[in-house]
Design a protein around this motif. Structure first.
Motif, PDB file in Angstrom:
ATOM      1  N   SER A   1       0.820  -1.219   0.000  1.00  0.00           N
ATOM      2  CA  SER A   1       0.000   0.000   0.000  1.00  0.00           C
ATOM      3  C   SER A   1       0.850   1.264   0.000  1.00  0.00           C
ATOM      4  O   SER A   1       0.443   2.279  -0.558  1.00  0.00           O
ATOM      5  N   LYS A   2       2.017   1.216   0.590  1.00  0.00           N
ATOM      6  CA  LYS A   2       2.858   2.417   0.643  1.00  0.00           C
ATOM      7  C   LYS A   2       3.712   2.597  -0.613  1.00  0.00           C
ATOM      8  O   LYS A   2       4.292   3.647  -0.813  1.00  0.00           O
ATOM      9  N   LYS A   3       3.776   1.560  -1.456  1.00  0.00           N
ATOM     10  CA  LYS A   3       4.570   1.649  -2.674  1.00  0.00           C
ATOM     11  C   LYS A   3       3.701   2.169  -3.807  1.00  0.00           C
ATOM     12  O   LYS A   3       2.541   1.780  -3.946  1.00  0.00           O
ATOM     13  N   SER A   4       4.277   3.031  -4.623  1.00  0.00           N
ATOM     14  CA  SER A   4       3.497   3.646  -5.687  1.00  0.00           C
ATOM     15  C   SER A   4       3.190   2.632  -6.786  1.00  0.00           C
ATOM     16  O   SER A   4       3.884   1.630  -6.946  1.00  0.00           O
ATOM     17  N   ARG A   5       2.154   2.912  -7.542  1.00  0.00           N
ATOM     18  CA  ARG A   5       1.750   2.045  -8.644  1.00  0.00           C
ATOM     19  C   ARG A   5       2.874   1.941  -9.670  1.00  0.00           C
ATOM     20  O   ARG A   5       3.148   0.877 -10.210  1.00  0.00           O
ATOM     21  N   ASN A   6       3.521   3.066  -9.932  1.00  0.00           N
ATOM     22  CA  ASN A   6       4.604   3.103 -10.906  1.00  0.00           C
ATOM     23  C   ASN A   6       5.778   2.240 -10.439  1.00  0.00           C
ATOM     24  O   ASN A   6       6.377   1.510 -11.235  1.00  0.00           O
ATOM     25  N   ARG A   7       6.085   2.314  -9.166  1.00  0.00           N
ATOM     26  CA  ARG A   7       7.196   1.539  -8.604  1.00  0.00           C
ATOM     27  C   ARG A   7       6.919   0.040  -8.682  1.00  0.00           C
ATOM     28  O   ARG A   7       7.784  -0.746  -9.073  1.00  0.00           O
ATOM     29  N   LYS A   8       5.696  -0.354  -8.332  1.00  0.00           N
ATOM     30  CA  LYS A   8       5.335  -1.778  -8.382  1.00  0.00           C
ATOM     31  C   LYS A   8       5.336  -2.296  -9.809  1.00  0.00           C
ATOM     32  O   LYS A   8       5.706  -3.442 -10.067  1.00  0.00           O
ATOM     33  N   ARG A   9       4.943  -1.461 -10.751  1.00  0.00           N
ATOM     34  CA  ARG A   9       4.921  -1.868 -12.155  1.00  0.00           C
ATOM     35  C   ARG A   9       6.335  -2.094 -12.684  1.00  0.00           C
ATOM     36  O   ARG A   9       6.596  -3.028 -13.439  1.00  0.00           O
ATOM     37  N   LYS A  10       7.270  -1.258 -12.263  1.00  0.00           N
ATOM     38  CA  LYS A  10       8.655  -1.406 -12.709  1.00  0.00           C
ATOM     39  C   LYS A  10       9.301  -2.672 -12.157  1.00  0.00           C
ATOM     40  O   LYS A  10      10.203  -3.237 -12.777  1.00  0.00           O
ATOM     41  N   PHE A  11       8.846  -3.131 -11.006  1.00  0.00           N
ATOM     42  CA  PHE A  11       9.407  -4.345 -10.411  1.00  0.00           C
ATOM     43  C   PHE A  11       9.047  -5.597 -11.208  1.00  0.00           C
ATOM     44  O   PHE A  11       9.700  -6.623 -11.090  1.00  0.00           O
ATOM     45  N   ARG A  12       7.990  -5.529 -12.034  1.00  0.00           N
ATOM     46  CA  ARG A  12       7.561  -6.709 -12.785  1.00  0.00           C
ATOM     47  C   ARG A  12       8.564  -7.107 -13.857  1.00  0.00           C
ATOM     48  O   ARG A  12       8.701  -8.277 -14.181  1.00  0.00           O
TER      49      ARG A  12
END
Length: 68
Positions: free
Chosen positions: A36-47
């Motif tokens: 929840s504290k991680k941004s959508r953009n950050r989580k997408r880049k981790f993929r």
């Protein structure tokens, strides 16, 4: 001359792309919990997989002789 053994831990974490680049998953990706504290953009880049740096590739090369 005997066969060279592949380091199984490295082989499981690294793969070679179609263009011959060696890739791995992001370090510290943390996509398993506390999202929840991680941004959508950050989580997408981790993929996406990340290319291995050239300095690290010099260390990995003897460990995975038949992948390169």
């Amino acid at each position: 001359m005997p066969k060279i053994k592949t380091h199984r831990g490295t082989a499981k974490r690294v793969k070679v792309s179609a263009n011959g680049k060696v890739t791995h998953r992001h370090q510290f990706s943390g996509c398993g919990h506390i999202l929840s504290k991680k941004s959508r953009n950050r989580k997408r880049k981790f993929r996406k997989d990340q290319a291995v740096f050239s300095g690290d590739l010099k260390r990995f090369a003897p460990q995975i002789p038949y992948l390169l």
